[in-house]
Design an enzyme around this catalytic site. Structure first.
Site, PDB file in Angstrom:
ATOM      1  N   HIS A  87       0.853  -1.188   0.000  1.00 33.30           N
ATOM      2  CA  HIS A  87       0.000   0.000   0.000  1.00 33.30           C
ATOM      3  C   HIS A  87       0.890   1.239   0.000  1.00 33.30           C
ATOM      4  CE1 HIS A  87      -3.312  -2.650   0.903  1.00 33.30           C
ATOM      5  NE2 HIS A  87      -2.834  -2.957   2.091  1.00 33.30           N
ATOM      6  N   GLY A 153      -8.394  -8.882  -0.268  1.00 32.71           N
ATOM      7  CA  GLY A 153      -8.072  -9.802   0.821  1.00 32.71           C
ATOM      8  C   GLY A 153      -8.966  -9.507   2.004  1.00 32.71           C
ATOM      9  N   ALA A 166      -7.776  -2.964  -2.385  1.00 30.70           N
ATOM     10  CA  ALA A 166      -6.931  -1.808  -2.672  1.00 30.70           C
ATOM     11  C   ALA A 166      -6.886  -1.599  -4.178  1.00 30.70           C
ATOM     12  CB  ALA A 166      -5.528  -2.019  -2.125  1.00 30.70           C
ATOM     13  N   CYS A 182       1.083 -10.739  -4.432  1.00 27.94           N
ATOM     14  CA  CYS A 182       0.051 -11.771  -4.275  1.00 27.94           C
ATOM     15  C   CYS A 182       0.599 -13.182  -4.490  1.00 27.94           C
ATOM     16  CB  CYS A 182      -1.115 -11.506  -5.220  1.00 27.94           C
ATOM     17  SG  CYS A 182      -1.804  -9.831  -5.055  1.00 27.94           S
TER      18      CYS A 182
END
Length: 226
Positions: A87, A153, A166, A182
């Site tokens: 993020h 998620g 996100a 991922c």
């Protein structure tokens, strides 16, 4: 009558640990309310985070290209499913706190609904996107190559949801170079601004909020995070 959803958003980045604590508090409040025979509204948090990495509860450290103890890199293992992700400012992160008693007791349905929120919101910008069979998230086909634009998620406890998705809007994508996103070795990532020039994250917040309300049949009440 549609169920109420409290929408909290901020015009400043929120530290990851702060948002994580908010989620846990909101979930516990809803569990307690249920025990007391009461019901609290659903919640949607829409935020941006300063640069941070998160590992799902079963995520393998082999997908990190740095030490998780590195002092200059923020990294947390959390209770959501999925592998490692990144993020940063310029990425819109959505945390729905939904009581699935009022929706569906079906985690696969819930994941697909979150993906549908992203797909329909991107369509508002005339950007086609898609799912890929067997994978979670949303992808855009660019010049014959699938690139991931949104990561999903979740954690669900006693049918109360936390964590979420996100969406990369105009973030610095170089942060993904430090991980195997991922857990997919050939995973390429992309930003919305590669397809919609000058797109602002505030525009995307509006599109996501409206689409979320439509998909989950909710009435939004807007609140600003100080």
């Amino acid at each position: 009558m549609r169920r109420t959803c409290l929408l909290y958003q901020s015009d400043r980045p929120i530290p990851y640990l702060t948002a994580w604590q908010w989620q846990k508090q909101l979930v516990e409040e809803r569990k307690q309310a249920r025990r007391d025979g009461q019901d609290l509204s659903d919640v949607l948090l829409l935020v941006e985070h300063p640069a941070v990495y998160t590992l799902g509860q079963g995520s393998s450290l082999e997908f990190l290209k740095f030490s998780p103890d590195a002092p200059n890199i923020e990294c947390h293992r959390i209770e959501r499913g999925g592998e490692v992700t990144h993020h940063a400012i310029g990425q819109l992160v959505a945390y729905p706190i939904l009581n699935l008693d009022y929706h569906q007791h079906d985690l696969h349905w819930y994941l697909r609904q979150l993906e549908e929120v992203i797909i329909q919101a991107l369509a508002k910008f005339d950007v086609p996107s898609q799912r890929i069979q067997g994978l979670t998230g949303v992808w855009i086909n660019q010049a014959g190559q699938n690139k991931k634009i949104a990561q999903v998620g979740i954690k669900v406890s006693q049918w109360i949801t936390m964590h979420g998705f996100a969406l990369n809007v105009n973030m610095d994508l170089s942060g993904f170079d430090r991980i195997v996103p991922c857990g997919i070795t050939d995973c390429q990532v992309c930003n919305l601004n590669q397809f919609v020039h000058d797109v602002e994250i505030e525009q995307v917040k509006i599109a996501i909020a409206k689409t979320f309300a439509q998909i989950f049949d909710l009435e939004l009440q807007f609140y600003a995070i100080d």
